[in-house]
Motif scaffolding. Structure first.
Motif, PDB file in Angstrom:
ATOM      1  N   GLU A 109      34.482  48.049  37.469  1.00 10.77           N
ATOM      2  CA  GLU A 109      33.713  46.876  37.921  1.00 10.77           C
ATOM      3  C   GLU A 109      34.464  45.579  37.640  1.00 10.77           C
ATOM      4  OE1 GLU A 109      29.133  48.484  37.273  1.00 10.77           O
ATOM      5  OE2 GLU A 109      30.230  47.620  35.571  1.00 10.77           O
ATOM      6  N   ILE A 110      35.099  45.520  36.481  1.00  9.41           N
ATOM      7  CA  ILE A 110      35.877  44.320  36.128  1.00  9.41           C
ATOM      8  C   ILE A 110      37.078  44.189  37.057  1.00  9.41           C
ATOM      9  CG2 ILE A 110      37.235  43.207  34.302  1.00  9.41           C
ATOM     10  CD1 ILE A 110      35.387  44.661  32.284  1.00  9.41           C
ATOM     11  N   ALA A 111      37.738  45.298  37.345  1.00  9.44           N
ATOM     12  CA  ALA A 111      38.902  45.272  38.243  1.00  9.44           C
ATOM     13  C   ALA A 111      38.508  44.769  39.620  1.00  9.44           C
ATOM     14  CB  ALA A 111      39.511  46.675  38.345  1.00  9.44           C
ATOM     15  N   THR A 112      37.370  45.209  40.125  1.00 10.94           N
ATOM     16  CA  THR A 112      36.888  44.738  41.430  1.00 10.94           C
ATOM     17  C   THR A 112      36.576  43.248  41.369  1.00 10.94           C
ATOM     18  OG1 THR A 112      35.921  46.911  41.824  1.00 10.94           O
ATOM     19  CG2 THR A 112      35.147  45.122  43.211  1.00 10.94           C
ATOM     20  N   HIS A 113      35.938  42.826  40.292  1.00 12.84           N
ATOM     21  CA  HIS A 113      35.553  41.422  40.145  1.00 12.84           C
ATOM     22  C   HIS A 113      36.789  40.512  40.053  1.00 12.84           C
ATOM     23  CE1 HIS A 113      33.028  38.036  38.957  1.00 12.84           C
ATOM     24  NE2 HIS A 113      33.887  37.788  37.973  1.00 12.84           N
ATOM     25  N   LEU A 114      37.805  40.957  39.313  1.00  8.72           N
ATOM     26  CA  LEU A 114      39.002  40.121  39.120  1.00  8.72           C
ATOM     27  C   LEU A 114      40.051  40.333  40.203  1.00  8.72           C
ATOM     28  CD1 LEU A 114      39.518  40.459  35.240  1.00  8.72           C
ATOM     29  CD2 LEU A 114      38.479  38.559  36.491  1.00  8.72           C
ATOM     30  N   GLY A 115      39.911  41.396  40.974  1.00  6.31           N
ATOM     31  CA  GLY A 115      40.893  41.677  42.015  1.00  6.31           C
ATOM     32  C   GLY A 115      42.189  42.237  41.457  1.00  6.31           C
ATOM     33  N   VAL A 116      42.112  43.034  40.399  1.00  6.86           N
ATOM     34  CA  VAL A 116      43.293  43.660  39.790  1.00  6.86           C
ATOM     35  C   VAL A 116      43.013  45.146  39.624  1.00  6.86           C
ATOM     36  CG1 VAL A 116      44.004  41.554  38.559  1.00  6.86           C
ATOM     37  CG2 VAL A 116      42.454  43.161  37.443  1.00  6.86           C
ATOM     38  N   SER A 117      44.009  45.874  39.145  1.00  2.00           N
ATOM     39  CA  SER A 117      43.835  47.316  38.938  1.00  2.00           C
ATOM     40  C   SER A 117      43.111  47.573  37.605  1.00  2.00           C
ATOM     41  CB  SER A 117      45.188  48.011  38.920  1.00  2.00           C
ATOM     42  OG  SER A 117      45.928  47.601  37.789  1.00  2.00           O
ATOM     43  N   THR A 118      42.590  48.788  37.475  1.00  2.00           N
ATOM     44  CA  THR A 118      41.908  49.143  36.226  1.00  2.00           C
ATOM     45  C   THR A 118      42.896  49.197  35.057  1.00  2.00           C
ATOM     46  OG1 THR A 118      42.127  51.488  36.763  1.00  2.00           O
ATOM     47  CG2 THR A 118      40.030  50.435  37.319  1.00  2.00           C
ATOM     48  N   ARG A 119      44.129  49.564  35.362  1.00  2.00           N
ATOM     49  CA  ARG A 119      45.164  49.570  34.322  1.00  2.00           C
ATOM     50  C   ARG A 119      45.402  48.157  33.797  1.00  2.00           C
ATOM     51  NH1 ARG A 119      50.194  53.202  33.739  1.00  2.00           N
ATOM     52  NH2 ARG A 119      51.492  51.930  32.387  1.00  2.00           N
ATOM     53  N   MET A 120      45.386  47.173  34.683  1.00  2.00           N
ATOM     54  CA  MET A 120      45.573  45.783  34.271  1.00  2.00           C
ATOM     55  C   MET A 120      44.386  45.304  33.432  1.00  2.00           C
ATOM     56  SD  MET A 120      47.968  43.751  34.475  1.00  2.00           S
ATOM     57  CE  MET A 120      48.192  42.165  33.758  1.00  2.00           C
ATOM     58  N   VAL A 121      43.195  45.757  33.780  1.00  2.00           N
ATOM     59  CA  VAL A 121      42.006  45.416  32.987  1.00  2.00           C
ATOM     60  C   VAL A 121      42.178  45.939  31.564  1.00  2.00           C
ATOM     61  CG1 VAL A 121      39.528  45.857  32.705  1.00  2.00           C
ATOM     62  CG2 VAL A 121      40.434  45.301  34.956  1.00  2.00           C
ATOM     63  N   GLY A 122      42.681  47.171  31.427  1.00  2.00           N
ATOM     64  CA  GLY A 122      42.946  47.730  30.101  1.00  2.00           C
ATOM     65  C   GLY A 122      43.931  46.871  29.323  1.00  2.00           C
ATOM     66  N   LYS A 123      44.979  46.403  30.002  1.00  3.30           N
ATOM     67  CA  LYS A 123      45.963  45.536  29.331  1.00  3.30           C
ATOM     68  C   LYS A 123      45.324  44.210  28.907  1.00  3.30           C
ATOM     69  CE  LYS A 123      50.136  47.327  31.527  1.00  3.30           C
ATOM     70  NZ  LYS A 123      51.309  47.041  32.350  1.00  3.30           N
ATOM     71  N   TYR A 124      44.488  43.654  29.778  1.00  2.00           N
ATOM     72  CA  TYR A 124      43.793  42.409  29.430  1.00  2.00           C
ATOM     73  C   TYR A 124      42.925  42.596  28.175  1.00  2.00           C
ATOM     74  CZ  TYR A 124      44.936  40.219  33.969  1.00  2.00           C
ATOM     75  OH  TYR A 124      45.584  39.663  35.054  1.00  2.00           O
ATOM     76  N   LEU A 125      42.234  43.722  28.129  1.00  4.55           N
ATOM     77  CA  LEU A 125      41.367  43.981  26.978  1.00  4.55           C
ATOM     78  C   LEU A 125      42.174  44.162  25.696  1.00  4.55           C
ATOM     79  CD1 LEU A 125      38.649  46.300  28.560  1.00  4.55           C
ATOM     80  CD2 LEU A 125      38.443  43.888  27.944  1.00  4.55           C
TER      81      LEU A 125
END
Length: 153
Positions: A124-140
């Motif tokens: 859901e975060i990846a869709t909201h930010l327009g990035v991949s789920t892997r990138m969301v993991g890196k952000y976290l």
């Protein structure tokens, strides 16, 4: 107090005593002292007095039970609300997190807030930010490492 009342007439003494002293069995006996001297059936009088004392005690216990029940209901209703100390501790923790998150990018900060405050999944975060789920993991990971650095001195 009894010495002060000695000079007053008996009716005034009774009136003042009834107004100033709480209603107790002793006060009731003291106020009816004249009538006690003329009792023909002392056993019946004592039985009646004992029954009235028992009734008064039962009434008082019933009121206490109702009061305790209401207090318990009130305490249970108040459990869902945080105490002032908990509110202050939470605000301080949020301030520390906000200061720690100043060191990360806007997307990493937003990913952190969406995940931990709103409970959104990585997808859901990846869709909201327009990035991949892997990138969301890196952000976290970036956000959490900044928070950890902010906590440790």
């Amino acid at each position: 107090m009894l010495g002060c009342l000695a000079g007053l007439e008996r009716s005034w003494a009774v009136l003042i005593t009834q107004l100033m002293l709480p209603r107790t069995p002793f006060c009731a006996l003291w106020l009816s002292w004249d009538s006690l001297l003329g009792i023909r059936e002392p056993r019946a009088y004592l039985t009646t007095t004992a029954k009235r004392l028992i009734v008064d005690r039962i009434r008082r216990q019933a009121l206490e039970e109702v009061h305790l029940t209401e207090l318990a209901i009130f305490a249970e209703a108040g459990e869902g609300y945080p105490s002032p100390e908990q509110i202050v501790a939470t605000l301080q923790a949020l301030e520390q997190i906000a200061v720690a998150l100043e060191g990360v990018s806007v997307k990493a900060r937003e990913a952190f807030l969406l995940h931990f405050l709103e409970g959104q999944s990585h997808a859901e975060i990846a869709t909201h930010l327009g990035v991949s789920t892997r990138m969301v993991g890196k952000y976290l990971v970036q956000s959490l490492s900044c928070c950890l650095q902010g906590v440790t001195p």
